[in-house]
Structure formats: structure tokens, C-alpha cells
Design a protein around this motif. Sequence first.
Motif, mmCIF file in Angstrom:
data_model
loop_
_atom_site.group_PDB
_atom_site.id
_atom_site.type_symbol
_atom_site.label_atom_id
_atom_site.label_comp_id
_atom_site.label_asym_id
_atom_site.label_seq_id
_atom_site.Cartn_x
_atom_site.Cartn_y
_atom_site.Cartn_z
ATOM 1 N N ILE A 67 60.204 24.916 8.602
ATOM 2 C CA ILE A 67 59.891 23.499 8.761
ATOM 3 C C ILE A 67 59.904 22.804 7.397
ATOM 4 C CG2 ILE A 67 58.080 21.864 9.425
ATOM 5 C CD1 ILE A 67 57.352 23.664 11.701
ATOM 6 N N ASN A 68 59.459 23.502 6.367
ATOM 7 C CA ASN A 68 59.508 22.921 5.018
ATOM 8 C C ASN A 68 60.940 22.592 4.610
ATOM 9 O OD1 ASN A 68 56.736 22.944 4.476
ATOM 10 N ND2 ASN A 68 56.789 25.066 3.771
ATOM 11 N N ASP A 69 61.877 23.499 4.893
ATOM 12 C CA ASP A 69 63.287 23.254 4.571
ATOM 13 C C ASP A 69 63.794 22.005 5.290
ATOM 14 O OD1 ASP A 69 63.392 25.595 3.042
ATOM 15 O OD2 ASP A 69 63.981 26.809 4.785
ATOM 16 N N MET A 70 63.492 21.904 6.571
ATOM 17 C CA MET A 70 63.982 20.770 7.363
ATOM 18 C C MET A 70 63.333 19.466 6.911
ATOM 19 S SD MET A 70 64.238 22.363 11.221
ATOM 20 C CE MET A 70 63.235 23.839 11.219
ATOM 21 N N ALA A 71 62.056 19.523 6.604
ATOM 22 C CA ALA A 71 61.354 18.317 6.159
ATOM 23 C C ALA A 71 61.912 17.818 4.829
ATOM 24 C CB ALA A 71 59.857 18.600 6.041
ATOM 25 N N ARG A 72 62.234 18.737 3.932
ATOM 26 C CA ARG A 72 62.829 18.328 2.650
ATOM 27 C C ARG A 72 64.181 17.661 2.875
ATOM 28 N NH1 ARG A 72 60.553 23.162 0.561
ATOM 29 N NH2 ARG A 72 62.485 24.294 1.039
ATOM 30 N N THR A 73 64.978 18.215 3.796
ATOM 31 C CA THR A 73 66.279 17.610 4.100
ATOM 32 C C THR A 73 66.121 16.198 4.636
ATOM 33 O OG1 THR A 73 67.241 19.777 4.576
ATOM 34 C CG2 THR A 73 68.372 17.864 5.492
ATOM 35 N N ALA A 74 65.101 16.005 5.466
ATOM 36 C CA ALA A 74 64.840 14.684 6.055
ATOM 37 C C ALA A 74 64.060 13.761 5.119
ATOM 38 C CB ALA A 74 64.053 14.852 7.358
ATOM 39 N N PHE A 93 54.278 17.440 7.892
ATOM 40 C CA PHE A 93 53.518 17.017 9.070
ATOM 41 C C PHE A 93 54.129 15.766 9.701
ATOM 42 C CE2 PHE A 93 50.585 19.245 6.211
ATOM 43 C CZ PHE A 93 50.250 20.306 7.038
ATOM 44 N N HIS A 94 54.564 14.817 8.871
ATOM 45 C CA HIS A 94 55.199 13.614 9.415
ATOM 46 C C HIS A 94 56.523 13.966 10.071
ATOM 47 C CE1 HIS A 94 56.107 9.436 9.984
ATOM 48 N NE2 HIS A 94 57.202 9.507 9.241
ATOM 49 N N PHE A 95 57.288 14.837 9.433
ATOM 50 C CA PHE A 95 58.562 15.261 10.015
ATOM 51 C C PHE A 95 58.354 15.903 11.384
ATOM 52 C CE2 PHE A 95 61.413 18.934 10.661
ATOM 53 C CZ PHE A 95 62.593 18.259 10.887
ATOM 54 N N SER A 96 57.377 16.801 11.489
ATOM 55 C CA SER A 96 57.128 17.479 12.761
ATOM 56 C C SER A 96 56.749 16.489 13.854
ATOM 57 C CB SER A 96 56.018 18.517 12.588
ATOM 58 O OG SER A 96 56.424 19.540 11.703
ATOM 59 N N ARG A 97 55.908 15.501 13.512
ATOM 60 C CA ARG A 97 55.504 14.494 14.509
ATOM 61 C C ARG A 97 56.693 13.663 14.965
ATOM 62 N NH1 ARG A 97 50.953 13.982 11.024
ATOM 63 N NH2 ARG A 97 51.928 12.188 9.999
ATOM 64 N N VAL A 98 57.500 13.204 14.013
ATOM 65 C CA VAL A 98 58.653 12.363 14.362
ATOM 66 C C VAL A 98 59.659 13.152 15.175
ATOM 67 C CG1 VAL A 98 60.625 11.116 13.411
ATOM 68 C CG2 VAL A 98 58.369 10.830 12.384
ATOM 69 N N PHE A 99 59.919 14.389 14.752
ATOM 70 C CA PHE A 99 60.915 15.210 15.447
ATOM 71 C C PHE A 99 60.508 15.444 16.905
ATOM 72 C CE2 PHE A 99 63.293 18.859 16.758
ATOM 73 C CZ PHE A 99 64.476 18.807 16.046
#
Length: 240
Positions: free
Chosen positions: A11-18, A23-29
Motif C-alpha cells: 500500500i505504501n508503494d501505491m500511495a507514493r505513486t498516487a 491512509f488517504h489513498f486507502s480511503r479514496v481507493f
Amino acid sequence: MHENLGEQLTINDMARTAMFSKFHFSRVFQRVTGLSPGRFLSAVRIQEAKRLLVSTSLTVTDISHRVGYSSVGTFSSRFTSSVGLSPTKYRQFKSITPQAPANGDDPAYRRPVTTVRGDISSPLSDQPVFAGLFPDRILEGRPVRYVILRKPGPYVLEDVPQGEWHLMAQSVAPGREDAADHAPGGDEALCIGRHGPITVRPGTHTKVADLHLRPMRSLDPPVLLALRDLLSVDVPQLTH
């Protein structure tokens, strides 16, 4: 995800890409797709494995590594629970009918108490429609109840157990029965629809849930359950 299925993405990798916090990335996704990033990634991996099993001669072990699994046993278990067949059997048969609904001995499915009914519309107006109730917002594994319509229209799902269920439906254009297996995202030939969760409590008698199917988009969770045999069934309506 599609470009890095063989990597151990976090999840850290994906959040950095986005360019979001984790935590914000997970909520939005989850708000956009209906699934957590990890669950969506797992579904994309299984979808790619289905494609490779049908279109290549790679071994199951090679395919499991290509889609990011270090253990072929874990891959086979996950594939079987999602698709309904083991990887080897899926390669041989390429399609299945859903497993029989759970019986009363299964603690996951309690005593039937209600009927879910409604109307399904679709851009593929003359094509068969599969609709089923699933525990999560992804079309995989065993539906608790399902129906196959000859074409879009009224449906009825009887003896629905207590719990929270997601109504999932799909229809495939003629000659494109494998669209869900091969397209990484976005396909006019595959129409899908989701509704829910539908909460069934003790004493509930009827739930009404209408559904409109639309072309699949790249942010929709992949369709993992193989349904090609079902969608070619030449009967007015089949219910389980």
C-alpha cells in the motif's frame, strides 16, 4: 497494478505513486472501486492468471510467479476460491457453473428468511444476464443465491439467508464470452452492475433492488467467477 503484477507491491508503494498518504489513498481507493487496494490487487492478479492459463502454455507455477505469488499453493487456493475451479481444471474447461448454494450446515449461511426481487436493465438488451448475491463487492467465489435471465427484466431470488449481501450482475455481448478473462479494464462487450449492501434481518419478507448494467470500466473490480457456460444456457430463467 497492471504493469507490476509480478512485484511485491505494498500500500505504501501505491500511495507514493498516487502522491497520497497511505491512509488517504486507502480511503479514496475503496470509495472509488468498492474494494481495498490489497483486495483489488489480488483480483487483478487472478484475472491475469486466468488470461495466461487460457492463452499460454506456461506452467501453473510459472504463472503464479508472474502474477506475484511466491507460493504456488497459496496461488492455487486463492484462484480456486475466486474462480470456482483449480488453475489446472480452469485451463482444461475454461468455464464453470457456480457451486451449489450453501446448505444449512454451513455457519456462514443462516436460515433463509426473505426474497429479493427487482428489475434488471442493460445496454445488451437481448443477452442473458447472470445475477447473484455475494458477501463482498466483487463477483467471485460462491453466490449465496443466483438467477440466470434469458434477457434483462424482472428477477426473483428466493430463500435469501440473513446477512449483508451485494447484488452483482453481468451480461456479455455475443461472441465475447471471454471478455472478462482477457480485458485488463474497460470493455463495452462486458456489462456489469452492483447494488448493496442488502441487509436481510429476521422477519424481513421482501427486499426490492433494481439494477442497471453498464459497460465495465478500468476501475471496476475484475469479474473472477467464470460464467460462460451459464450465460449460454438456453432457458427462460434458472434460479438457485
